[in-house]
Design a protein around this motif. Structure first.
Motif, PDB file in Angstrom:
ATOM      1  N   PRO A   1       1.062  -1.390  -0.014  1.00 45.19           N
ATOM      2  CA  PRO A   1      -0.297   0.236   0.181  1.00 45.19           C
ATOM      3  C   PRO A   1       0.815   0.894   0.359  1.00 45.19           C
ATOM      4  N   SER A   2       2.404   0.936   0.099  1.00 44.87           N
ATOM      5  CA  SER A   2       3.052   2.145   0.328  1.00 44.87           C
ATOM      6  C   SER A   2       2.966   2.861  -0.662  1.00 44.87           C
ATOM      7  N   ASP A   3       2.529   2.555  -2.312  1.00 42.00           N
ATOM      8  CA  ASP A   3       3.437   3.514  -3.285  1.00 42.00           C
ATOM      9  C   ASP A   3       1.424   4.707  -3.358  1.00 42.00           C
ATOM     10  N   LYS A   4       0.381   4.444  -2.685  1.00 40.78           N
ATOM     11  CA  LYS A   4      -0.480   5.298  -2.599  1.00 40.78           C
ATOM     12  C   LYS A   4       0.165   6.548  -1.146  1.00 40.78           C
ATOM     13  N   LYS A   5       0.907   5.944  -1.020  1.00 39.21           N
ATOM     14  CA  LYS A   5       1.268   7.177   0.119  1.00 39.21           C
ATOM     15  C   LYS A   5       2.740   8.266  -0.064  1.00 39.21           C
ATOM     16  N   LEU A   6       3.809   7.703  -0.586  1.00 42.07           N
ATOM     17  CA  LEU A   6       5.091   8.530  -1.471  1.00 42.07           C
ATOM     18  C   LEU A   6       4.505   9.194  -2.233  1.00 42.07           C
ATOM     19  N   ASP A   7       5.354  10.322  -2.264  1.00 42.11           N
ATOM     20  CA  ASP A   7       5.199  11.567  -2.907  1.00 42.11           C
ATOM     21  C   ASP A   7       5.872  10.959  -4.378  1.00 42.11           C
ATOM     22  N   TRP A   8       5.446  10.032  -5.519  1.00 39.45           N
ATOM     23  CA  TRP A   8       6.740  10.346  -6.397  1.00 39.45           C
ATOM     24  C   TRP A   8       6.785  10.992  -7.372  1.00 39.45           C
ATOM     25  N   GLY A   9       8.733  11.256  -7.516  1.00 38.28           N
ATOM     26  CA  GLY A   9       8.947  12.319  -8.253  1.00 38.28           C
ATOM     27  C   GLY A   9      10.480  12.044  -8.500  1.00 38.28           C
ATOM     28  N   LYS A  10      10.963  13.235  -8.944  1.00 42.29           N
ATOM     29  CA  LYS A  10      12.263  13.308  -9.141  1.00 42.29           C
ATOM     30  C   LYS A  10      13.511  13.119  -7.840  1.00 42.29           C
ATOM     31  N   ILE A  11      12.351  13.074  -6.749  1.00 44.87           N
ATOM     32  CA  ILE A  11      12.973  12.608  -4.704  1.00 44.87           C
ATOM     33  C   ILE A  11      13.308  11.273  -5.037  1.00 44.87           C
ATOM     34  N   ASN A  12      11.738  10.521  -4.944  1.00 41.99           N
ATOM     35  CA  ASN A  12      11.500   9.488  -4.682  1.00 41.99           C
ATOM     36  C   ASN A  12      11.040   9.026  -6.024  1.00 41.99           C
ATOM     37  N   LYS A  13      11.814   8.197  -6.607  1.00 41.56           N
ATOM     38  CA  LYS A  13      11.966   7.286  -7.518  1.00 41.56           C
ATOM     39  C   LYS A  13      11.337   6.194  -7.353  1.00 41.56           C
ATOM     40  N   GLY A  14      10.928   5.558  -8.261  1.00 41.72           N
ATOM     41  CA  GLY A  14      10.081   3.761  -8.092  1.00 41.72           C
ATOM     42  C   GLY A  14      10.587   2.913  -9.149  1.00 41.72           C
ATOM     43  N   VAL A  15      10.872   1.327  -8.155  1.00 39.27           N
ATOM     44  CA  VAL A  15      11.117   0.538  -8.931  1.00 39.27           C
ATOM     45  C   VAL A  15      10.210  -0.646  -9.005  1.00 39.27           C
ATOM     46  N   ALA A  16      10.227  -1.454 -10.024  1.00 41.19           N
ATOM     47  CA  ALA A  16       9.505  -2.988 -10.201  1.00 41.19           C
ATOM     48  C   ALA A  16      10.041  -3.592  -9.104  1.00 41.19           C
ATOM     49  N   PRO A  17       8.919  -4.958  -8.269  1.00 41.06           N
ATOM     50  CA  PRO A  17       9.481  -5.610  -7.247  1.00 41.06           C
ATOM     51  C   PRO A  17      10.543  -6.631  -7.757  1.00 41.06           C
ATOM     52  N   GLU A  18      10.454  -6.665  -8.805  1.00 44.63           N
ATOM     53  CA  GLU A  18      11.525  -7.766  -9.867  1.00 44.63           C
ATOM     54  C   GLU A  18      13.051  -7.026 -10.044  1.00 44.63           C
ATOM     55  N   VAL A  19      12.745  -5.722  -9.707  1.00 48.52           N
ATOM     56  CA  VAL A  19      13.792  -5.425  -9.862  1.00 48.52           C
ATOM     57  C   VAL A  19      14.589  -4.999  -8.722  1.00 48.52           C
ATOM     58  N   TYR A  20      14.188  -4.979  -7.461  1.00 55.47           N
ATOM     59  CA  TYR A  20      14.255  -5.065  -6.126  1.00 55.47           C
ATOM     60  C   TYR A  20      14.595  -6.236  -5.838  1.00 55.47           C
ATOM     61  N   GLU A  21      13.997  -7.178  -5.907  1.00 60.37           N
ATOM     62  CA  GLU A  21      14.415  -9.058  -6.565  1.00 60.37           C
ATOM     63  C   GLU A  21      15.847  -8.996  -6.748  1.00 60.37           C
ATOM     64  N   ASN A  22      15.858  -8.175  -7.697  1.00 58.47           N
ATOM     65  CA  ASN A  22      17.300  -8.204  -8.798  1.00 58.47           C
ATOM     66  C   ASN A  22      18.707  -8.132  -7.695  1.00 58.47           C
ATOM     67  N   ILE A  23      18.506  -6.818  -7.713  1.00 59.81           N
ATOM     68  CA  ILE A  23      19.712  -6.762  -6.481  1.00 59.81           C
ATOM     69  C   ILE A  23      19.373  -6.678  -5.505  1.00 59.81           C
ATOM     70  N   TYR A  24      18.654  -7.456  -4.444  1.00 58.38           N
ATOM     71  CA  TYR A  24      18.799  -7.811  -2.883  1.00 58.38           C
ATOM     72  C   TYR A  24      19.361  -8.991  -3.890  1.00 58.38           C
ATOM     73  N   LYS A  25      18.326 -10.137  -4.304  1.00 56.42           N
ATOM     74  CA  LYS A  25      19.232 -11.608  -4.648  1.00 56.42           C
ATOM     75  C   LYS A  25      21.093 -10.996  -4.497  1.00 56.42           C
ATOM     76  N   LYS A  26      21.699 -10.921  -5.222  1.00 58.49           N
ATOM     77  CA  LYS A  26      22.705  -9.545  -5.561  1.00 58.49           C
ATOM     78  C   LYS A  26      23.782  -9.984  -4.310  1.00 58.49           C
ATOM     79  N   ALA A  27      23.426  -9.626  -3.767  1.00 61.96           N
ATOM     80  CA  ALA A  27      23.245  -8.940  -2.701  1.00 61.96           C
ATOM     81  C   ALA A  27      23.796  -9.775  -0.955  1.00 61.96           C
ATOM     82  N   VAL A  28      22.376 -11.170  -1.502  1.00 66.82           N
ATOM     83  CA  VAL A  28      22.741 -11.864  -0.445  1.00 66.82           C
ATOM     84  C   VAL A  28      23.253 -13.317  -1.010  1.00 66.82           C
TER      85      VAL A  28
END
Length: 570
Positions: free
Chosen positions: A109-136
């Motif tokens: 539900p956070s996508d309805k609260k965050l102020d999206w724009g140049k400061i708060n940029k969004g990425v898809a969940p699968e992009v996060y998973e890609n980076i997260y798995k690399k870190a782990v």
């Protein structure tokens, strides 16, 4: 040549530890911890394996006491010790935050609260998973030992959050220990459950960043729903500090608690004051008052009990630092402090004038290194709020009193001006507007913070003032910089309440009240137009600056949010 020369492998950031006899000098706070040994743990005993998927590091160093941190830093050759025992590191290519590489996972539900724009940029969940798995994967395949800090963000037991910082570098563990609030005992962290975890995988480079739609091979990604963030590609310690601050700016306002980018201090009678201001406006200098107790220098919350510091330390710039101009900070740089990107001379002394690596040289240290700090990290509801601006146009008065509506307008404007005169052919100052005096960390729409702030001002009768530490008698290149003596007189008049005994006149354009007399401030300086020899030029410049304010504010006007336009310049 500096002792900090590139003699180690690249992954060590080109540093080599140099031992000095002063290494044995340990501060009083550190001596208390000498009897403790390094706290060893496992990923399973801390629940890290189940929470993150990190399972392989054979050794986990947990909440190390300062002497042990120092030993690890030196053994790992992560930096070098200075003549007085302060440790110094280089943060590599990145000597500051990388705001274009900061992202939030775009999901309910956070996508309805965050102020999206140049400061708060969004990425898809699968992009996060890609980076997260690399870190782990990096931790599971390449890391034999790691460091875990468990502590708090927020001195108020009611409003604080439990934070966990996972790093593979001892100095980053040191940074977290300095900047967040340290538990008082080992028993306090028994069964610790983090509200938010940062996995710092600074050695991971996202070579496929273009395929992922990222700005570069660096990524600092926050997953609000998973209460997790991953840092890759940058060694800069401030990403951890400001990352948690961004999350506090998300959580707290939703619970009616104000989150603020400001410093705070406390008078002998318990009166509390807040200082908002962007870099170069004097926030740190003016809040460091020998007659008042420092609550904190950068991040604070305001809940039903009053003001509370988010942090357990300070993070100060060291460029051109001297005991004469910043005695409190200068004397705080000792054993257990951590210098970043400062050049160390052959004799082991820091050279704060050398900017060959960066102008953003820094030091972090536990707040108890400041003698006159407030031990609780808390204060009552503020009597006064001071917005600091360095107006290089020379238009704004040295001090003005704001109505609650005007306070919200100037809070949202977050104005200061950068001096551009050092660049060839550029003679005009450059305005810099940053909502909340810290737009880079506001995760919700800025007007939500303003509404919450106004509610608290009304409830507690807090007065707001705008103080200009910039130019008078003309803009940059014509006038002169406001004297520190005059600025101190303005601040003192606000803090002791004597300013309210002065006579005021409204500014005809900006509308705020300007005192006509104030001890310690020349009368013609108080009324900026009187300080200019060319009155017509002042009128023209004031109209120009007012227009800049109005143009900037248009971005805050949209359906469903409070419009404070009427409290701005006419």
């Amino acid at each position: 040549m500096s002792a900090m020369k590139a003699l180690a492998p690249a992954w060590r950031n080109g540093l080599r530890y140099t031992s000095f006899s002063s290494r044995a000098r340990i501060g009083a706070a550190a001596r208390k911890e000498l009897g403790k040994t390094a706290s060893l743990a496992t990923v399973s005993s801390l629940g890290i394996d189940k929470a993150t998927g990190i399972t392989k590091p054979s050794t986990v160093y947990y909440n190390l006491p300062y002497p042990e941190v120092f030993e690890h830093e030196t053994k790992n050759e992560e930096g070098e010790s200075t003549a007085n025992g302060t440790y110094c590191v280089s943060t590599g290519q990145f000597t500051g935050r990388s705001p274009k590489d900061k992202y939030f996972v775009k999901q309910a539900p956070s996508d309805k609260k965050l102020d999206w724009g140049k400061i708060n940029k969004g990425v898809a969940p699968e992009v996060y998973e890609n980076i997260y798995k690399k870190a782990v994967k990096h931790y599971n395949e390449n890391v034999d030992k790691m460091y875990v800090f468990d502590g708090y963000c927020g001195t108020s037991p009611k409003s604080r959050k439990n934070v966990r910082i996972i790093t593979e570098l001892a100095w980053q563990h040191h940074f977290a220990k300095n900047m967040f609030i340290r538990p008082d005992s080992e028993a306090e962290t028994a069964g610790f459950e983090p509200d938010f975890t940062i996995i710092n995988a600074c050695k991971v480079i996202n070579e496929d960043y273009k395929d992922l739609g990222l700005n570069s091979d660096v990524a600092v990604v926050f997953n609000v729903e998973e209460n997790m963030a991953v840092i890759t590609g940058t060694w800069y310690g401030g990403e951890m500090k400001k990352g948690i601050f961004s999350m506090m700016n998300y959580w707290l306002p939703l619970d009616g608690v104000m989150a603020m980018h400001c410093s705070a201090n406390k008078g002998k009678d318990g009166d509390t004051a807040l200082f908002f201001g962007l870099s170069g406006t004097g926030k740190t200098t003016l809040s460091a008052d020998p007659e008042r107790l420092l609550i904190g220098d950068d991040e604070h919350g305001w809940d039903d009990d009053g003001i509370f510091n988010f942090e357990g330390g300070c993070y100060a710039k060291t460029i051109n630092l001297s005991r004469d101009n910043e005695p409190e900070i200068y004397d705080a740089i000792k054993r257990d402090a951590l210098l970043e990107n400062v050049i160390i001379k052959e004799n082991g002394e820091p050279d704060y004038t050398d900017t060959s690596r960066t102008e953003n040289t820094r030091v972090s240290y536990p707040i108890y290194h400041i003698d006159n700090h407030e031990p609780s990290g808390m204060g009552g509801h503020p009597n006064s709020i001071i917005f600091l601006t360095c107006d290089a146009f020379g238009v704004l008065p040295p001090v003005s009193r704001l109505s609650p509506g005007q306070a919200m307008y100037h809070y949202l404007s977050g104005y200061t001006a950068k001096v551009a005169g050092t660049e060839r052919g550029v003679t005009e100052p450059t305005p810099n507007f940053s909502a909340g005096f810290g737009a880079a960390f506001l995760t919700l729409h800025p007007t939500l913070y303003a509404d919450l702030l106004q509610h608290k001002l009304d409830r507690h009768g807090t007065q707001c003032f705008l103080i200009n530490t910039g130019w008078t008698g003309g803009g940059y290149g014509v006038g002169k910089r406001m004297s520190i003596k005059a600025t101190r007189a303005c601040v003192n008049a606000v803090l002791d309440g004597s300013i309210n005994k002065a006579s005021f006149t409204p500014d005809p354009v900006f509308g705020f009240d300007v005192p006509t007399e104030l001890p310690g401030v020349p009368t013609k300086v108080l009324i900026p137009r009187d300080a200019w020899s060319d009155k017509k030029s002042y009128d023209t410049t004031r109209t120009k600056l007012a227009g800049m304010f109005k143009d900037n504010y248009t971005k805050f006007v949209k359906p469903g949010v409070t419009n404070y336009t009427s409290f701005g310049p006419k």
